[in-house]
Structure formats: C-alpha cells, structure tokens
Design a protein around this motif. Structure first.
Motif: not given
Length: 195
Positions: A162-170
């Motif tokens: 969840i955390a990593e997908s948010a940073f990669k999406g940003l």
C-alpha cells in the motif's frame, strides 16, 4: 536544467536536498529511517527526478520531524525547480499496481496545495516507520510543492505494498506532470496566465 537545492536547518532537523527535474532517476538518500529512504528512492527512480536528500533529525524523539521536514524541503525544491511552470504538462494521473494492491494518484501542479488521502494501514509500523506518517508526508510535500494531490488505494492488503504503490503512483504522475509539453513549451498551462 531545472534544478534546485534547499537547505533547511531547525532545532529538530538539518536537511540538504537537491533535485533535477530532467534527470534519470538517480538518488542518494539518507534520513536515518530505512523504510522512508526506500520510499524516497522509489519516488526518484520512477519519476526520473534525480534526488539527493540528507537529513540529520531528532530520531531519539521519534520520526515525525524527520519525515515532515524532509517532505517540506523536497516540496520546496520541486517548486523552485519548476520556476514559473512554463511549458509543463501540469496534470497527470497514474494507476500503480503492486501485487494485490492498486493505488490511483492524480496530480495538478496548480499552486493550490491540497491533499485528498484515501489510504489506510492495518498495522502501526512498517519496519521502524510509523504508518501514520505517510499521510503526513504526502500532505507536507503537496503544501510546499504547490500540488493538488489525490491518493486513493482502491484495494490492497499488504501494508508495504500500500505504501509503495502510493509513492510509485506519485512518482509516475509527477514524471508526466513536470515534463515539458512540446506543443506548448513556451506557455503557462493556465487561462489565468500564471500558476
């Protein structure tokens, strides 16, 4: 080259950050919080924004000031490197899958800071990082970078994902939004004429 360097020194943190918006995604990051470093490395790699960020914070208290002040300084550097925002695409969005998790991130380099956050964690820590600090990081970064930023995890179970997908999406949204649009390279992308 669209670059900027910010020095931020307080009684709580000493931070030096440099960004190159036209980079290749190289990074040199050290905050003293391992999982946080990992997320910032993902941000650099997938946005193609070169990021050097060193933070000496009061980790003997907790991670709050390190995470918050790193976001503020990084956002300031991005805003400074963007200058008057002439020629940028401005808007972008990304769907970021990571195994069972899918996060949607939309960004407008509007000069009107705002965060809509619709992500949640089922555990209080990832590694040594407090999960409540993720929302705070995105909020602080949006404030000083001047972004309208929407982050929504559509589904997912694994907190790391969840955390990593948010940073990669940003990262993927920023990569597109800061790019120069060859069809309007000399124009401010607003009917107001200023952002």
């Amino acid at each position: 080259m669209r670059t900027a360097t910010i020095q931020r020194n307080t009684a709580e943190t000493a931070i030096a950050v440099t960004v190159n918006l036209d980079g290749t995604g190289t990074y040199d990051i050290a905050t003293g919080v391992g999982f946080f470093d990992h997320m910032l490395e993902q941000l650099a790699r997938h946005s193609l924004i070169d990021i050097t960020l060193k933070c000496d914070g009061d980790l003997h208290i907790d991670q709050h000031h390190t995470v918050e002040d790193s976001a503020l300084a990084l956002g300031q550097a991005v805003a400074q490197a963007l200058g008057d925002k002439r020629g940028i695409r401005r808007y972008a969005d990304a769907l970021s899958p990571m195994d069972e998790t899918l996060t949607r991130v939309a960004v407008d380099i509007s000069g009107r800071p705002w965060l809509v956050w619709k992500s949640a964690f089922s555990q209080p820590r990832l590694g040594e990082m407090d999960t409540e600090l993720f929302q705070h990081w995105f909020h602080s970064f949006a404030q000083t970078a001047g972004l309208t930023l929407h982050v929504e995890t559509l589904y997912g179970d694994n907190n790391h994902h969840i955390a990593e997908s948010a940073f990669k999406g940003l990262a993927r949204a920023l990569r597109e939004a800061v790019e120069i649009d060859p069809r309007k390279a000399d124009a401010i992308p607003s009917t107001k004429g200023v952002l």
